[in-house]
Design a protein around this motif. Structure first.
Motif, mmCIF file in Angstrom:
data_model
loop_
_atom_site.group_PDB
_atom_site.id
_atom_site.type_symbol
_atom_site.label_atom_id
_atom_site.label_comp_id
_atom_site.label_asym_id
_atom_site.label_seq_id
_atom_site.Cartn_x
_atom_site.Cartn_y
_atom_site.Cartn_z
ATOM 1 N N PRO A 19 0.897 -1.418 -0.282
ATOM 2 C CA PRO A 19 0.201 -0.216 -0.351
ATOM 3 C C PRO A 19 1.117 0.997 0.036
ATOM 4 O O PRO A 19 0.304 2.611 -0.489
ATOM 5 N N ASP A 20 1.838 1.541 1.056
ATOM 6 C CA ASP A 20 2.943 2.830 0.627
ATOM 7 C C ASP A 20 3.546 2.609 -0.233
ATOM 8 O O ASP A 20 4.895 3.378 -0.286
ATOM 9 N N ILE A 21 3.345 1.913 -1.723
ATOM 10 C CA ILE A 21 4.677 2.061 -2.762
ATOM 11 C C ILE A 21 4.631 3.621 -3.553
ATOM 12 O O ILE A 21 5.693 3.694 -4.263
ATOM 13 N N THR A 22 4.167 4.207 -3.230
ATOM 14 C CA THR A 22 3.674 5.383 -3.315
ATOM 15 C C THR A 22 4.721 6.985 -2.786
ATOM 16 O O THR A 22 5.528 7.063 -3.490
ATOM 17 N N GLN A 23 4.953 6.747 -1.674
ATOM 18 C CA GLN A 23 5.600 6.579 -0.336
ATOM 19 C C GLN A 23 6.985 6.474 -0.925
ATOM 20 O O GLN A 23 8.479 6.998 -0.970
ATOM 21 N N LYS A 24 6.983 4.850 -0.995
ATOM 22 C CA LYS A 24 8.571 4.609 -1.413
ATOM 23 C C LYS A 24 8.970 5.210 -3.026
ATOM 24 O O LYS A 24 10.473 5.244 -3.004
ATOM 25 N N LEU A 25 8.669 5.475 -4.015
ATOM 26 C CA LEU A 25 8.207 5.634 -4.984
ATOM 27 C C LEU A 25 9.434 7.186 -4.851
ATOM 28 O O LEU A 25 10.221 7.534 -5.308
ATOM 29 N N THR A 26 8.032 8.118 -3.748
ATOM 30 C CA THR A 26 9.157 9.671 -3.943
ATOM 31 C C THR A 26 9.858 9.413 -3.429
ATOM 32 O O THR A 26 11.389 10.300 -3.701
ATOM 33 N N GLU A 27 10.316 8.455 -1.912
ATOM 34 C CA GLU A 27 11.609 8.299 -1.444
ATOM 35 C C GLU A 27 12.901 8.064 -1.996
ATOM 36 O O GLU A 27 13.888 8.205 -2.183
ATOM 37 N N ARG A 28 12.755 6.770 -3.377
ATOM 38 C CA ARG A 28 13.960 6.011 -3.944
ATOM 39 C C ARG A 28 13.952 7.927 -5.227
ATOM 40 O O ARG A 28 15.446 7.387 -6.020
ATOM 41 N N ILE A 29 13.344 8.431 -5.492
ATOM 42 C CA ILE A 29 12.778 9.172 -6.926
ATOM 43 C C ILE A 29 14.232 10.670 -6.215
ATOM 44 O O ILE A 29 14.738 11.224 -7.211
ATOM 45 N N TYR A 30 13.719 10.947 -4.748
ATOM 46 C CA TYR A 30 14.125 11.954 -4.137
ATOM 47 C C TYR A 30 15.941 11.233 -4.053
ATOM 48 O O TYR A 30 16.821 12.193 -4.192
ATOM 49 N N ASP A 31 16.232 10.143 -3.759
ATOM 50 C CA ASP A 31 17.640 9.738 -3.823
ATOM 51 C C ASP A 31 18.325 9.585 -4.692
ATOM 52 O O ASP A 31 19.298 10.155 -5.047
ATOM 53 N N LEU A 32 17.752 9.039 -6.161
ATOM 54 C CA LEU A 32 17.901 9.283 -7.130
ATOM 55 C C LEU A 32 18.423 11.474 -7.505
ATOM 56 O O LEU A 32 19.436 11.208 -8.261
ATOM 57 N N LYS A 33 17.539 11.904 -7.296
ATOM 58 C CA LYS A 33 17.439 13.096 -8.015
ATOM 59 C C LYS A 33 18.938 13.922 -6.801
ATOM 60 O O LYS A 33 19.937 14.286 -6.896
ATOM 61 N N GLN A 34 19.426 12.993 -5.236
ATOM 62 C CA GLN A 34 20.735 13.872 -4.858
ATOM 63 C C GLN A 34 21.503 13.180 -5.128
ATOM 64 O O GLN A 34 22.472 13.501 -5.424
ATOM 65 N N ARG A 35 21.789 11.802 -5.801
ATOM 66 C CA ARG A 35 22.811 11.337 -6.417
ATOM 67 C C ARG A 35 23.584 11.872 -7.819
ATOM 68 O O ARG A 35 24.583 12.439 -7.792
ATOM 69 N N ILE A 36 21.814 12.880 -8.885
ATOM 70 C CA ILE A 36 22.594 13.143 -10.039
ATOM 71 C C ILE A 36 23.321 14.528 -9.750
ATOM 72 O O ILE A 36 24.519 15.011 -10.179
ATOM 73 N N ALA A 37 22.673 15.554 -8.646
ATOM 74 C CA ALA A 37 23.602 16.464 -8.291
ATOM 75 C C ALA A 37 24.279 16.216 -7.080
ATOM 76 O O ALA A 37 26.382 17.056 -7.712
ATOM 77 N N ALA A 38 24.937 14.967 -7.174
ATOM 78 C CA ALA A 38 26.276 15.148 -6.642
ATOM 79 C C ALA A 38 27.181 14.287 -7.851
ATOM 80 O O ALA A 38 28.374 15.539 -7.815
ATOM 81 N N TRP A 39 26.432 13.939 -8.222
ATOM 82 C CA TRP A 39 27.801 13.563 -10.086
ATOM 83 C C TRP A 39 28.012 15.196 -10.601
ATOM 84 O O TRP A 39 28.744 14.878 -11.015
ATOM 85 N N GLY A 40 26.778 15.897 -10.376
ATOM 86 C CA GLY A 40 27.015 17.016 -11.597
ATOM 87 C C GLY A 40 28.022 17.849 -10.306
ATOM 88 O O GLY A 40 28.929 18.567 -10.872
ATOM 89 N N LYS A 41 27.537 17.803 -9.147
ATOM 90 C CA LYS A 41 28.921 18.737 -8.208
ATOM 91 C C LYS A 41 30.152 18.432 -8.257
ATOM 92 O O LYS A 41 31.280 18.797 -8.608
ATOM 93 N N ARG A 42 30.367 16.954 -8.762
ATOM 94 C CA ARG A 42 31.821 16.825 -9.368
ATOM 95 C C ARG A 42 32.622 16.955 -10.416
ATOM 96 O O ARG A 42 33.609 17.396 -10.482
#
Length: 351
Positions: free
Chosen positions: A173-196
């Protein structure tokens, strides 16, 4: 104690030992015979290959074993260098010897010609990070589509792979929240790679500016004040460019010399002529010694490292350079190709 230095020198100068259990003399002779055959094959192959189709020689490690192989092949070049007739043939012999060394030590030699093996200016690690960013953005797009209700098989398969190795199920039932957390985590990784990547770009720009400041300050300040040109403007017409430069360099012009030439000739009459230039093997050795080992090569693809290792070529190069200087002609090996690069968008009007 007296014989120890001689034994040490012999051990250091021995190229490669095939088997330590065999007799040392027999092993060394077999190894030298093997090197001689590889040298002959490489020189014959190089002579039948054009400059643009030569393989790209790698940068080898400056180890004792590699130096020993170069020292072993150095005296074997006497026969070939004595029979060399010009600089092109000497260059072919030296390239063949360098190719033989790379094959003996097992270095990876590119089989493709140097004309087709263009290297990218982007580092490999940066290309890998950019590929990760592209994949992460594609995955974010699929997960957003799935969160908005798109249940196509390809999207569902991609989202399921994104949660592989976790206890998350797409039916909970909480798959929407898991998807949101996973999307947020990927965005943070993209930001870190871009800063590098940005840190590397800023550091590289600063390093190049500091180096340019030490060599040419005027050029640095001009590059800082000049606006960046995107290069999207129209390029000059090729026919007009060729006609413009041909009119300057190819057509003979009769100049009317004035009286000033006689004044200059009278003033220069008392100048003592310069002594003729005599190129010696020491001059070649000194020029090679000061040159960087792995600086970018010319049309022949031969680095300075090989000219330093094959010292027997210094006398031959000195004699052949002296002959070229006396004859006032150099072979096509030392000619280059000039490319006309427009500097700004006003090139068309200036011509």
């Amino acid at each position: 104690m007296i014989e120890q230095p001689a034994n040490v020198d012999a051990a250091v100068n021995t190229p490669v030992v095939v088997d330590s259990n065999d007799d040392g003399t027999v092993s060394q002779e077999l190894e030298l015979e093997h090197m001689r055959s590889r040298l002959e094959e490489a020189i014959v192959e190089t002579r039948s290959t054009s400059l643009e189709n030569r393989p790209r020689l790698p940068r080898i490690a400056l180890s004792k074993r590699n130096r020993a192989v170069v020292r072993a092949l150095n005296p074997m070049l006497v026969t070939y260098l004595e029979a060399s007739r010009d600089l092109c043939e000497t260059d072919s012999i030296l390239f063949g010897a360098a190719l033989a060394v790379c094959r003996i030590i097992g270095a990876k030699v590119s089989t493709a010609g140097r004309a087709t093996g263009h290297r990218s200016a982007i580092p490999a690690w940066r290309r890998r990070i950019e590929e990760r960013i592209a994949k992460a953005r594609a995955l974010i797009g699929r997960m957003i589509c799935f969160r908005s209700g798109n249940n196509r098989p390809r999207i569902v398969c991609t989202v399921r792979m994104a949660f592989a190795g976790t206890n998350v199920s797409l039916s909970q039932p909480d798959i929407t929240q898991k998807l949101t957390e996973r999307i947020y985590d990927l965005k943070q990784r993209i930001a870190a790679w871009g800063k590098r990547i940005r840190r590397y770009t800023e550091r590289s720009t600063g390093f190049n500016q500091n180096r340019l400041f030490q060599s040419d300050q005027k050029r640095l300040y001009a590059s800082l004040e000049r606006p960046i040109v995107s290069g999207t403007g129209p390029a000059p017409n090729q026919a007009d460019t060729v006609a413009f430069w041909r009119g300057l360099w190819s057509e003979s012009v009769n100049h009317s010399e004035g009286s000033w030439t006689e004044v200059v000739a009278s003033q220069c009459a008392g100048i003592t002529p310069k002594d003729p230039v005599i190129i010696t093997p020491d001059d070649v050795a000194e020029a090679v010694r000061r040159a960087p080992n792995w600086k970018s090569t010319g049309l022949d693809g031969l680095h300075h490292y090989w000219l330093k290792g094959f010292m027997l070529c210094h006398s031959v190069l000195a004699r052949q350079f002296q002959e070229a200087l006396d004859q006032k002609s150099l072979p096509s090996l030392f000619t280059g190709i000039t490319h006309l690069v427009p500097k700004d968008q006003d090139t068309q009007t200036e011509m």
